[in-house]
Scaffold this motif. Sequence first.
Motif, PDB file in Angstrom:
ATOM      1  N   ARG A 197       0.828  -1.215   0.000  1.00  0.00           N
ATOM      2  CA  ARG A 197       0.000   0.000   0.000  1.00  0.00           C
ATOM      3  C   ARG A 197       0.855   1.254   0.000  1.00  0.00           C
ATOM      4  N   ARG A 198       1.943   1.214   0.755  1.00  0.00           N
ATOM      5  CA  ARG A 198       2.839   2.362   0.853  1.00  0.00           C
ATOM      6  C   ARG A 198       4.279   1.862   0.936  1.00  0.00           C
ATOM      7  N   ALA A 199       5.203   2.713   0.500  1.00  0.00           N
ATOM      8  CA  ALA A 199       6.608   2.292   0.489  1.00  0.00           C
ATOM      9  C   ALA A 199       7.229   2.335   1.887  1.00  0.00           C
ATOM     10  N   THR A 200       8.149   1.410   2.112  1.00  0.00           N
ATOM     11  CA  THR A 200       8.848   1.335   3.398  1.00  0.00           C
ATOM     12  C   THR A 200      10.322   1.071   3.138  1.00  0.00           C
ATOM     13  N   LEU A 201      11.163   1.720   3.920  1.00  0.00           N
ATOM     14  CA  LEU A 201      12.603   1.433   3.858  1.00  0.00           C
ATOM     15  C   LEU A 201      13.043   1.070   5.278  1.00  0.00           C
ATOM     16  N   VAL A 202      13.657  -0.089   5.403  1.00  0.00           N
ATOM     17  CA  VAL A 202      14.105  -0.538   6.733  1.00  0.00           C
ATOM     18  C   VAL A 202      15.619  -0.676   6.701  1.00  0.00           C
ATOM     19  N   THR A 203      16.294  -0.164   7.718  1.00  0.00           N
ATOM     20  CA  THR A 203      17.721  -0.469   7.833  1.00  0.00           C
ATOM     21  C   THR A 203      17.919  -1.346   9.055  1.00  0.00           C
ATOM     22  N   SER A 204      18.852  -2.270   8.947  1.00  0.00           N
ATOM     23  CA  SER A 204      19.073  -3.188  10.068  1.00  0.00           C
ATOM     24  C   SER A 204      20.504  -3.713  10.050  1.00  0.00           C
ATOM     25  N   ASN A 205      21.025  -3.913  11.227  1.00  0.00           N
ATOM     26  CA  ASN A 205      22.355  -4.520  11.336  1.00  0.00           C
ATOM     27  C   ASN A 205      22.237  -6.028  11.555  1.00  0.00           C
ATOM     28  N   LEU A 206      21.012  -6.524  11.471  1.00  0.00           N
ATOM     29  CA  LEU A 206      20.783  -7.937  11.786  1.00  0.00           C
ATOM     30  C   LEU A 206      20.647  -8.800  10.543  1.00  0.00           C
ATOM     31  N   ALA A 207      21.018 -10.046  10.715  1.00  0.00           N
ATOM     32  CA  ALA A 207      20.710 -11.046   9.694  1.00  0.00           C
ATOM     33  C   ALA A 207      19.212 -11.339   9.778  1.00  0.00           C
TER      34      ALA A 207
END
Length: 280
Positions: A197-207
Motif C-alpha cells: 500500500r505504501r513504500a517502506t525502507l528498513v535499515t538493520s544490522n541484523l541477519a
Amino acid sequence: MTTTRTSALAIREHCRLLKLPGVGREYESLAREARERGWSHEDFLLEALCAEIRSRESSVVRHRLYEARFPELKTLDTFDFHADVGIDRDTMLRLARCEWVEQSGTVILAGPVGTGKTHLAIALGVEACRRRRRVLFTRAADLVRDLLEARDQRQLGRMHKRLLKQDLLVVDELGFVPFDRAGGEVLFNVLSERYERRATLVTSNLAFSEWPRVFGNDEKLAAALLDRLAHHAEVLTTKGSSYRMRKRGKPAATPPPGPPLQGATPPSGPAPGAHTTTVE
Ligand code: ADP
Ligand code: MG
C-alpha cells in the motif's frame, strides 16, 4: 518615479494578500528583462506565473523535508561509492528516481554498523521529498515507543492513519534495541499494513535469521513479516568496517560481547523470495 514606487509597493502588497510570493519576489527582474527583450504582455505574465509555480514547488519540498524529521541531511552526492561498501552506484541512482516509492515497494538496507545504511536511507528519503512525496524518518525503537504510547492512550488507530499518509516510511536501526512481544506486535502491524500500500525502507544490522529476536522472540510474527516484506523487497547489503574508522585509518573495533542484538552482525543473506536487482 513616485508612481513607479507606489505601484511597486501596491504590487508587493497585492502579492502578499493573494499569497503569490514567487511573483512578488521576481516580478521586478522579470519586468526589466521584459523591457530589455521586448516581451509581449502575455510572455511577461507567463514568466511571472512560472516564477510562482517554481516558488510553490520549492516551498512544498522544503516543507516535506521539514516534516520528514531527518536527523541530519545526507545526500547521494556525498556518499563515497569507491569506499567498497558493497553498494552499487547505479542501483542507488535507480532507487533515487523513486519508482519503487510510487509502486509502494520495500527496500531493506542491511549490514554492519557504520557502513552508510542511515546515510543512504536519508538520501533516498530526501530524493522522495524532492519529488514532493510525504516521508517520515524514524528509528525503530522510537516508532515502537510512540506506537505503544498511542495504544495506551487509545490513539493507535489515529496513529496508523497518520503513518499510512506517509508515502515513504523509513524505519532506521531495526535490531539495535529488541522489543518485547507487545512492541514487536505493534511494529509488525504497521509494517504489514504498509505492505503493497505504501513504500517502506528498513535499515538493520541484523541477519534475517535474527529478526525473530527483534519481534519479541515470536518466530511466527517474524516469519510472516519477512515473508511479506521480502516478497516485494529490494535487499541491499552493505559490507566492510565502519567508514569513519576507515577514514581515520584504523580498523573498526570489534564490538564487545554485549546484549545479543547490539553487535554488527552482517546479514546472512537475503530472506526467501528477496532479490537484489529489481522491484517487482
Ligand atoms: P550505519 O547506519 O550503517 O551505521 P551511517 O550511515 O550512520 O552508518 O554512517 C556513519 C557515518 O559515516 C555517517 O556520517 C555517514 O555519512 C558516513 N558514511 C558511511 N559510509 C559512507 C560512505 N560510503 N561515503 C560517505 N560517508 C559515509
Ligand atoms: Mg545507522
